[in-house]
Write an enzyme that holds these catalytic residues in place. Sequence first.
Site, mmCIF file in Angstrom:
data_model
loop_
_atom_site.group_PDB
_atom_site.id
_atom_site.type_symbol
_atom_site.label_atom_id
_atom_site.label_comp_id
_atom_site.label_asym_id
_atom_site.label_seq_id
_atom_site.Cartn_x
_atom_site.Cartn_y
_atom_site.Cartn_z
ATOM 1 C CG ASP A 13 -7.789 15.479 -17.710
ATOM 2 O OD1 ASP A 13 -6.885 14.638 -17.540
ATOM 3 O OD2 ASP A 13 -8.375 16.053 -16.765
ATOM 4 C CG ASP A 15 -7.908 11.103 -12.899
ATOM 5 O OD1 ASP A 15 -8.803 10.360 -12.479
ATOM 6 O OD2 ASP A 15 -6.787 10.693 -13.246
ATOM 7 C CD GLU A 22 -7.523 13.646 -8.784
ATOM 8 O OE1 GLU A 22 -7.147 12.867 -7.884
ATOM 9 O OE2 GLU A 22 -6.976 13.715 -9.896
ATOM 10 N N GLY A 56 0.198 9.176 -9.424
ATOM 11 C CA GLY A 56 0.064 8.655 -8.065
ATOM 12 C C GLY A 56 1.394 8.272 -7.427
ATOM 13 C CD GLU A 58 4.922 9.878 -11.306
ATOM 14 O OE1 GLU A 58 3.859 9.441 -10.810
ATOM 15 O OE2 GLU A 58 5.324 9.531 -12.431
ATOM 16 C CG HIS A 85 0.546 3.908 -7.678
ATOM 17 N ND1 HIS A 85 0.486 3.477 -8.982
ATOM 18 C CD2 HIS A 85 -0.239 5.010 -7.606
ATOM 19 C CE1 HIS A 85 -0.284 4.308 -9.668
ATOM 20 N NE2 HIS A 85 -0.730 5.239 -8.865
ATOM 21 C CB THR A 126 -1.101 12.105 -15.484
ATOM 22 O OG1 THR A 126 -2.062 12.340 -14.489
ATOM 23 C CG2 THR A 126 -0.758 13.372 -16.188
#
Length: 257
Positions: A13, A15, A22, A56, A58, A85, A126
């Site tokens: 992953d 982030d 974050e 972001g 969403e 965004h 994501t």
Amino acid sequence: MTHEGDLRALLFDVDGTLADTEEAHRHAFNAAFAAAGLDWSWDRELYRRLLAVAGGRERIRHYVASAHSELLSRPDLDGRIAALHADKTRRYGEMMAAGEVRLRPGVARLLAEARDAGLRLAIATTTSRENVDALLAATLGPEAVGWFEAIGAGEDVPAKKPAPDIYRWVLARLRLPAQSCLAIEDSVNGLRAAAAGVAVVIAPGFYTANEDFTGAVAVVSDLGEPDRPFRLLGGDAHGRRWVDVGLLRRCRVRQGG
Ligand code: XBP
Ligand code: MG
């Protein structure tokens, strides 16, 4: 029967896992809101709740629905969110290029050890490909993007984590079964996305520390370094004090066997 050598690839992953990104994301969202003349400001407590929504765009839409529902009927809402965004992504890239984010402990070491051991590397995230490239280049150098055989990002799949789509996409690209792979994640969204067959080691961060990681093979404070061991928060670390290839092979066997 499962052997120690069965581990073929590590799936990372981004982030919260490669780096504590974050806060940079949050500041970039807030700067984009301010530049657009909006008085929206996401503090840490609100952002922790908003992080339940991956992605972001969403996340902005979810915030609009919950805090400014009068805007939901505006015909230009999708365009406004996309523009916000895009500006947020530009600002985030500038923050990466300025060196505002560093890798979490043990990440650079584990990547180097995995490459030396012949493990294949991939990314399942994501966030956008643009953000992945910015982080890798700023922290590991311009060649690092080439270390990863598959980079699955938000735009590659219809449904973001916790949906399993991104892990399925990466496994298909690698042409490997889930049982040959191990994921490193920081959040319950990531754990759920990976959990269908991929063993998961969790290193939670500031925003995910209180999540329920039932099902992870190990939960560690961070990947650790020989001179700076992790704290074991859950699962089994087989007596090791930092996450290395040997520990990950044993975690995979435990899960697979
Ligand atoms: C991280 C995210 C991302 C970022 C924002 O989840 O949820 O949405 O917060 O990135 P994970 P974008 O670590 O599980 O991939 O604004 O580029 O969507
Ligand atoms: Mg994460």
